[in-house]
Motif scaffolding. Structure first.
Motif, PDB file in Angstrom:
ATOM      1  N   LEU A   1      92.629  70.006 151.052  1.00 20.99           N
ATOM      2  CA  LEU A   1      93.645  69.204 151.825  1.00 20.99           C
ATOM      3  C   LEU A   1      93.801  69.692 152.554  1.00 20.99           C
ATOM      4  CD1 LEU A   1      97.058  69.133 148.616  1.00 20.99           C
ATOM      5  CD2 LEU A   1      95.112  67.115 149.595  1.00 20.99           C
ATOM      6  N   VAL A   2      94.386  68.984 154.158  1.00 20.84           N
ATOM      7  CA  VAL A   2      94.172  69.456 155.500  1.00 20.84           C
ATOM      8  C   VAL A   2      95.687  68.339 155.885  1.00 20.84           C
ATOM      9  CG1 VAL A   2      93.099  69.763 157.438  1.00 20.84           C
ATOM     10  CG2 VAL A   2      91.960  69.028 155.558  1.00 20.84           C
ATOM     11  N   SER A   3      96.513  69.354 156.295  1.00 21.40           N
ATOM     12  CA  SER A   3      97.765  68.398 156.682  1.00 21.40           C
ATOM     13  C   SER A   3      98.197  69.517 158.518  1.00 21.40           C
ATOM     14  CB  SER A   3      99.092  68.811 156.233  1.00 21.40           C
ATOM     15  OG  SER A   3      99.457  70.324 156.307  1.00 21.40           O
ATOM     16  N   PRO A   4      98.969  68.558 159.162  1.00 24.22           N
ATOM     17  CA  PRO A   4      99.786  69.591 159.714  1.00 24.22           C
ATOM     18  C   PRO A   4      99.806  71.519 160.240  1.00 24.22           C
ATOM     19  CG  PRO A   4     100.223  67.439 159.863  1.00 24.22           C
ATOM     20  CD  PRO A   4      99.935  67.491 158.636  1.00 24.22           C
ATOM     21  N   LYS A   5      99.828  71.513 158.867  1.00 24.26           N
ATOM     22  CA  LYS A   5      99.612  73.312 158.354  1.00 24.26           C
ATOM     23  C   LYS A   5      98.171  73.618 158.547  1.00 24.26           C
ATOM     24  CE  LYS A   5     104.532  72.384 156.329  1.00 24.26           C
ATOM     25  NZ  LYS A   5     105.464  72.723 155.105  1.00 24.26           N
ATOM     26  N   GLY A   6      97.464  73.392 158.511  1.00 19.86           N
ATOM     27  CA  GLY A   6      96.462  73.685 158.271  1.00 19.86           C
ATOM     28  C   GLY A   6      95.429  73.335 156.827  1.00 19.86           C
ATOM     29  N   ALA A   7      94.199  73.936 156.455  1.00 23.47           N
ATOM     30  CA  ALA A   7      93.433  73.304 155.387  1.00 23.47           C
ATOM     31  C   ALA A   7      93.920  74.326 154.321  1.00 23.47           C
ATOM     32  CB  ALA A   7      92.121  73.575 155.939  1.00 23.47           C
ATOM     33  N   THR A   8      93.315  73.505 152.904  1.00 30.06           N
ATOM     34  CA  THR A   8      94.264  74.066 151.956  1.00 30.06           C
ATOM     35  C   THR A   8      92.941  73.560 150.532  1.00 30.06           C
ATOM     36  OG1 THR A   8      95.751  72.506 150.967  1.00 30.06           O
ATOM     37  CG2 THR A   8      96.761  75.268 152.622  1.00 30.06           C
ATOM     38  N   VAL A   9      93.135  74.829 149.366  1.00 32.76           N
ATOM     39  CA  VAL A   9      91.851  74.183 148.418  1.00 32.76           C
ATOM     40  C   VAL A   9      92.762  73.713 147.024  1.00 32.76           C
ATOM     41  CG1 VAL A   9      89.735  74.786 146.950  1.00 32.76           C
ATOM     42  CG2 VAL A   9      89.718  74.679 149.602  1.00 32.76           C
ATOM     43  N   GLU A  10      92.649  73.272 146.268  1.00 35.70           N
ATOM     44  CA  GLU A  10      93.044  72.904 145.468  1.00 35.70           C
ATOM     45  C   GLU A  10      93.087  72.313 144.248  1.00 35.70           C
ATOM     46  OE1 GLU A  10      97.062  71.072 145.924  1.00 35.70           O
ATOM     47  OE2 GLU A  10      97.812  72.069 147.725  1.00 35.70           O
ATOM     48  N   ARG A  11      93.344  73.418 143.294  1.00 37.83           N
ATOM     49  CA  ARG A  11      92.421  72.391 141.697  1.00 37.83           C
ATOM     50  C   ARG A  11      93.210  71.355 141.314  1.00 37.83           C
ATOM     51  NH1 ARG A  11      89.317  74.055 137.695  1.00 37.83           N
ATOM     52  NH2 ARG A  11      89.428  76.362 139.220  1.00 37.83           N
ATOM     53  N   TYR A  12      92.177  70.579 141.298  1.00 35.59           N
ATOM     54  CA  TYR A  12      92.720  68.810 140.414  1.00 35.59           C
ATOM     55  C   TYR A  12      91.931  68.929 139.138  1.00 35.59           C
ATOM     56  CZ  TYR A  12      87.873  66.788 141.663  1.00 35.59           C
ATOM     57  OH  TYR A  12      86.811  66.722 141.447  1.00 35.59           O
ATOM     58  N   GLU A  13      91.467  69.571 139.217  1.00 38.27           N
ATOM     59  CA  GLU A  13      90.575  69.326 137.395  1.00 38.27           C
ATOM     60  C   GLU A  13      90.900  70.762 136.236  1.00 38.27           C
ATOM     61  OE1 GLU A  13      89.400  66.527 136.043  1.00 38.27           O
ATOM     62  OE2 GLU A  13      88.154  67.022 134.546  1.00 38.27           O
ATOM     63  N   PRO A  14      92.036  70.335 135.376  1.00 36.04           N
ATOM     64  CA  PRO A  14      92.079  71.862 134.563  1.00 36.04           C
ATOM     65  C   PRO A  14      91.092  72.662 134.208  1.00 36.04           C
ATOM     66  CG  PRO A  14      92.071  69.838 132.890  1.00 36.04           C
ATOM     67  CD  PRO A  14      91.807  69.203 134.360  1.00 36.04           C
ATOM     68  N   VAL A  15      92.026  73.990 134.170  1.00 35.80           N
ATOM     69  CA  VAL A  15      89.818  75.842 133.941  1.00 35.80           C
ATOM     70  C   VAL A  15      89.188  74.565 132.369  1.00 35.80           C
ATOM     71  CG1 VAL A  15      90.096  77.556 133.242  1.00 35.80           C
ATOM     72  CG2 VAL A  15      91.397  76.748 135.233  1.00 35.80           C
ATOM     73  N   ALA A  16      90.104  74.330 131.730  1.00 37.46           N
ATOM     74  CA  ALA A  16      89.178  74.236 129.990  1.00 37.46           C
ATOM     75  C   ALA A  16      90.744  72.818 129.947  1.00 37.46           C
ATOM     76  CB  ALA A  16      89.520  74.729 128.741  1.00 37.46           C
ATOM     77  N   TYR A  17      88.776  72.255 129.020  1.00 30.23           N
ATOM     78  CA  TYR A  17      90.148  70.810 128.114  1.00 30.23           C
ATOM     79  C   TYR A  17      90.600  70.978 126.644  1.00 30.23           C
ATOM     80  CZ  TYR A  17      87.280  68.147 131.983  1.00 30.23           C
ATOM     81  OH  TYR A  17      87.219  68.093 133.064  1.00 30.23           O
ATOM     82  N   ALA A  18      91.177  69.983 126.150  1.00 32.47           N
ATOM     83  CA  ALA A  18      91.791  70.317 125.195  1.00 32.47           C
ATOM     84  C   ALA A  18      91.574  69.786 124.589  1.00 32.47           C
ATOM     85  CB  ALA A  18      93.509  69.926 125.354  1.00 32.47           C
ATOM     86  N   PRO A  19      90.676  70.395 122.649  1.00 31.08           N
ATOM     87  CA  PRO A  19      89.800  69.945 122.314  1.00 31.08           C
ATOM     88  C   PRO A  19      89.850  68.786 121.507  1.00 31.08           C
ATOM     89  CG  PRO A  19      90.573  71.865 121.670  1.00 31.08           C
ATOM     90  CD  PRO A  19      91.297  71.692 122.866  1.00 31.08           C
ATOM     91  N   VAL A  20      89.023  68.145 121.338  1.00 37.09           N
ATOM     92  CA  VAL A  20      89.311  65.887 121.083  1.00 37.09           C
ATOM     93  C   VAL A  20      87.779  67.238 119.863  1.00 37.09           C
ATOM     94  CG1 VAL A  20      89.095  64.153 120.579  1.00 37.09           C
ATOM     95  CG2 VAL A  20      89.824  65.082 122.807  1.00 37.09           C
TER      96      VAL A  20
END
Length: 612
Positions: free
Chosen positions: A168-187
C-alpha cells in the motif's frame, strides 16, 4: 522477461521501464513484455483498476469491481480465476497485490521523493546497481523457504512483499499489509471436493481463448488438467518417456488418450543428452530470470517436451503443467507434529502406524521424529535454527533421517563458511524477533512455503517456455482460488497415508472428466535415474561451476571440500544431497548470468516524448 513497474511520488520519475508501455488510467505505471491482451484496465475518476496476466474476469466484472477498489476490499480482487497482478488506485491510495504463490511477486524500494515498485527485484536493484544480498541468498540456499527473511529480497535495498501480503502506497509512505489469513478454517474433505473441482475447472477455462492448447500427460495432476482442457477442444498431450525412468506414466497416458476424446497424444523419447545438468557449461544459453531458476538444471528435458509441443501445434499457445499439484492436493508427514501438539493422540498414532508401514519402520520412530517440532512454535524453532548455524557444520545424512522441523536446515547450510553461517544466524534471530502473526500449525507454514518455492521455480520454467518457444506456461494448481480451495482441507486429510490424493479423487469421482483408472492410480513417476545420470556425465562441469572460480564461493556460500564430497558420492552412484546441490547449481548459474548478461531495464524519461 515480462515485468511491471510503477512510481508513486511527489514528482515525476526520471526513468521508466525500457520499451515499457503505460497502463491506461494509472499514472506512472508500466508493463514490459506483456501482450496487450494480458493487460486490462478500467477506471472511474479517482478510482482505477488494472489486472496483468491471465485473469478470468470479463470486462463487466472488472468494471463492477471498482466498487471494491473504492471500499478498499483488496482481497476480493484476488478471487478471479487465473494468475495475475492487481494494481488498484482508490484516491490517493495505491495497492499493488501479487498472488499467493509468487507467480507475480511484488518488490519496492523507497527513495527520498517517493516509492518505486516492480514485479522484478532485479529491475529495482538496477536503479542504482544494488548488489546481491549475500545473507538473503544464504537463506535461499540453507532453507528453501522464501518467507523466512520476510521482506528481505535477494538484492540489497530492495524490499520484498511476502506471500499473502500487499503493498500500500499513500502520501504517508509505503506499508506492507496482510490480505490473506495465516490459516484457513478447516472444511471437511468431501464437503470441499466440489469446490476444488469448480476452482480447477474455472482455472483451466480462464486460459482457453482460441490459442492452441497443449498439456503434459504424465502424473495424476497433469492428466487432470489435460482432461479438463480436452472438454473444451483439442489438446496436444505430451509424455516424456525415457527408458531409464522405469515408471508407468506412458502406460497411463496411452490409456487416457484412448478414453478421452480431444486428446492428441505424443510421446517424447529420451536421448543421451536429456538428463539433469546438461548444457550448464554455457549459462548464457538460458534466459535470465529474476531469481535462481531451478529449471536450468532440467532444461534439456523441458526443451525436449516443448520441441514436441512446437512441432505439433500451428503457432505457440498455452501449455498446462501439473506443477504444485503435490503441494496442494497432498501434504508432507510434518502434520503429525500438529496432531501431537493438539493432543490428538489417537489420530496421530493411527497415522504413524500407516506411515511406518510405508517406510518400513516403527510407529514409535515416526512419532519420535515428529515430537521435537510439536513442542516449539515458529519463533522458538528459528532461534534453535540460529543456534545450530553457530555450531560446526554437520556430517551429511539424508534429510528424511533428521527430525521434522519448521524450517529444516538443508545440507547446503553446511557448505558455507563460518562467517556466512554466523551472519545468517543473526538474520534468523532478527526474523524470529520480528514475527507478528506466526501460524500455529507446522503444516500451515510448510504448505505456504512449499507453494512459494514451487511458484518461484515455475516462473523460471515459464521464462524458458516463453523466451525460446513463445509458449505461455499455465500452472493452475498455483492459482489463488485453487490454493484456497485445497488448503481449506486439513493436512491430515489431504496427506493421509494409504490414499493417494484423496481430495482429487473425491473432487472428480463420477464427474465424467477423468477415467476411473486414472483416479485409482497409486503410482507416481520420478526422475531420479536422469538426475544420477546427469551427475555422472556432467560432474566435470559441476566441479568447474562450484570450483575456485565460483561466484558462490566468492560470497562464502560454498566451500570446496563438502561440495567435492557430494559430487564424489554422486558419481559413485551413492545417495547424496541432491536437493542442496540442485539449489547451489541453480544459484551459481543465476549469479553468472547476472554478471555476464547485459540487460537494459530502464530508459530516461524524455519530456518531449511524454508530452506527445
Amino acid at each position: 522477461m515480462r515485468w511491471s513497474a510503477g512510481w508513486y511520488g511527489g514528482t515525476g520519475p526520471e526513468r521508466r521501464p525500457a520499451a515499457g508501455r503505460a497502463v491506461p488510467g494509472l499514472d506512472t505505471t508500466w508493463t514490459s513484455g506483456w501482450p496487450a491482451a494480458r493487460v486490462r484496465a478500467t477506471g472511474d475518476g479517482p478510482v482505477a483498476l488494472a489486472v496483468i496476466g491471465e485473469c478470468g474476469a470479463d470486462e463487466t466484472q472488472l468494471h463492477q469491481a471498482l466498487g471494491l477498489v473504492r471500499a478498499k476490499g483488496w482481497r476480493a480482487l484476488t478471487r478471479w480465476p487465473g494468475s495475475y497482478l492487481v494494481i488498484a488506485r482508490s484516491g490517493p491510495t495505491l495497492a499493488v497485490i501479487g498472488d499467493l504463490a509468487g507467480q507475480h511477486p511484488v518488490y519496492h524500494r523507497n527513495e527520498a521523493t517517493g516509492t518505486w515498485w516492480a514485479s522484478a527485484a532485479s529491475a529495482l536493484a538496477a536503479l542504482d546497481g544494488a548488489p546481491v544480498d549475500a545473507a538473503a541468498l544464504a537463506a535461499h540456499l540453507a532453507f528453501g523457504q522464501p518467507d523466512v527473511l520476510a521482506t528481505r529480497s535477494l538484492f540489497r535495498d530492495v524490499q520484498r512483499v511476502p506471500g499473502g501480503h500487499l503493498l500500500l502506497v499513500s502520501p504517508k509512505g509505503a506499508t506492507v499489509e496482510r490480505y490473506e489469513p495465516v490459516a484457513y478454517a478447516p472444511v471437511e474433505l468431501r464437503q470441499q471436493a466440489p469446490v476444488v473441482r469448480a476452482a480447477l475447472t474455472e482455472a483451466v477455462a480462464a486460459r482457453i481463448d482460441g490459442r492452441p492448447v497443449s498439456a503434459d500427460l504424465a502424473g495424476l495432476d497433469s492428466t487432470t488438467l489435460a482432461c479438463l482442457a480436452a472438454q473444451r477442444g483439442r489438446v496436444t498431450a505430451v509424455t516424456f518417456a525415457d527408458q531409464r525412468l522405469r515408471d508407468d506414466d506412458l502406460t497411463f497416458a496411452a490409456r487416457t488418450n484412448q478414453a478421452i476424446p480431444g486428446l492428441a497424444h505424443h510421446t517424447v523419447p529420451g536421448a543421451v543428452g536429456t538428463v539433469y545438468y546438461a548444457g550448464l557449461d554455457d549459462p548464457a544459453a538460458s534466459p535470465l530470470t529474476d531469481a535462481p531458476n531451478a529449471y536450468v538444471v532440467t532444461a534439456s528435458i523441458k526443451r525436449a517436451v516443448l520441441d514436441t509441443v512446437a512441432a505439433n501445434t500451428p503457432v505457440p499457445g498455452v501449455h498446462f503443467t501439473g506443477a504444485a499439484g503435490d503441494a496442494v492436493l497432498s501434504a508432507p508427514s510434518s502434520y503429525l507434529a500438529d496432531l501431537l501438539r493438539e493432543r490428538r493422540h489417537r489420530r496421530a498414532w493411527q497415522h504413524a502406524l500407516a506411515h511406518a508401514r510405508l517406510r518400513r519402520t516403527s510407529a514409535f520412530a515416526v512419532l519420535a521424529r515428529a515430537r521435537p517440532a510439536s513442542k516449539v512454535a515458529l519463533a522458538e524453532a528459528w532461534w534453535q535454527t540460529a543456534a545450530d548455524l553457530r555450531q560446526p557444520a554437520r556430517d551429511w545424512i539424508p534429510q528424511a533421517q533428521r527430525p521434522l522441523a519448521w524450517t529444516p536446515l538443508l545440507a547446503s547450510a553446511d557448505w558455507m563458511t563460518r562467517d556466512v553461517r554466523a551472519a545468517l544466524a543473526d538474520a534468523v534471530d532478527r526474523a524470529a524477533a520480528a514475527l507478528t502473526d506466526p501460524p500455529a500449525r507446522l503444516a500451515d507454514w510448510s504448505d505456504r512455503q512449499d507453494l512459494a518455492r514451487v511458484g518461484a521455480n515455475t516462473t523460471g520454467w515459464r521464462a524458458l517456455a516463453h523466451a525460446e518457444y513463445g509458449i505461455d506456461l499455465a500452472a493452475p494448481f498455483l492459482d489463488n482460488e485453487v490454493i484456497r480451495a485445497c488448503l481449506e482441507v486439513s493436512a491430515d486429510q489431504r496427506g493421509a497415508p494409504g490414499q493417494y490424493k484423496p481430495l482429487l479423487e473425491a473432487a472428480f469421482e463420477a464427474s465424467g472428466v477423468l477415467p476411473g483408472f486414472v483416479l485409482a492410480r497409486t503410482t507416481k513417476g520420478g526422475f531420479n535415474a536422469l538426475a544420477y545420470a546427469g551427475l555422472r556425465e556432467h560432474a566435470p562441469v559441476l566441479t568447474a561451476l562450484l570450483g575456485p572460480s565460483s561466484r558462490l564461493a566468492a560470497l562464502g556460500l560454498v566451500t570446496q571440500q563438502p561440495v567435492a564430497q557430494v559430487l564424489a558420492r554422486a558419481t559413485a552412484g551413492q545417495p547424496t544431497a541432491q536437493g542442496a546441490l540442485h539449489l547451489a547449481v541453480a544459484a551459481e548459474v543465476w549469479l553468472r548470468q547476472l554478471a555476464d548478461t547485459p540487460t537494459t531495464w530502464w530508459e530516461e524519461v524524455n519530456p518531449h516524448v511524454e508530452a506527445a
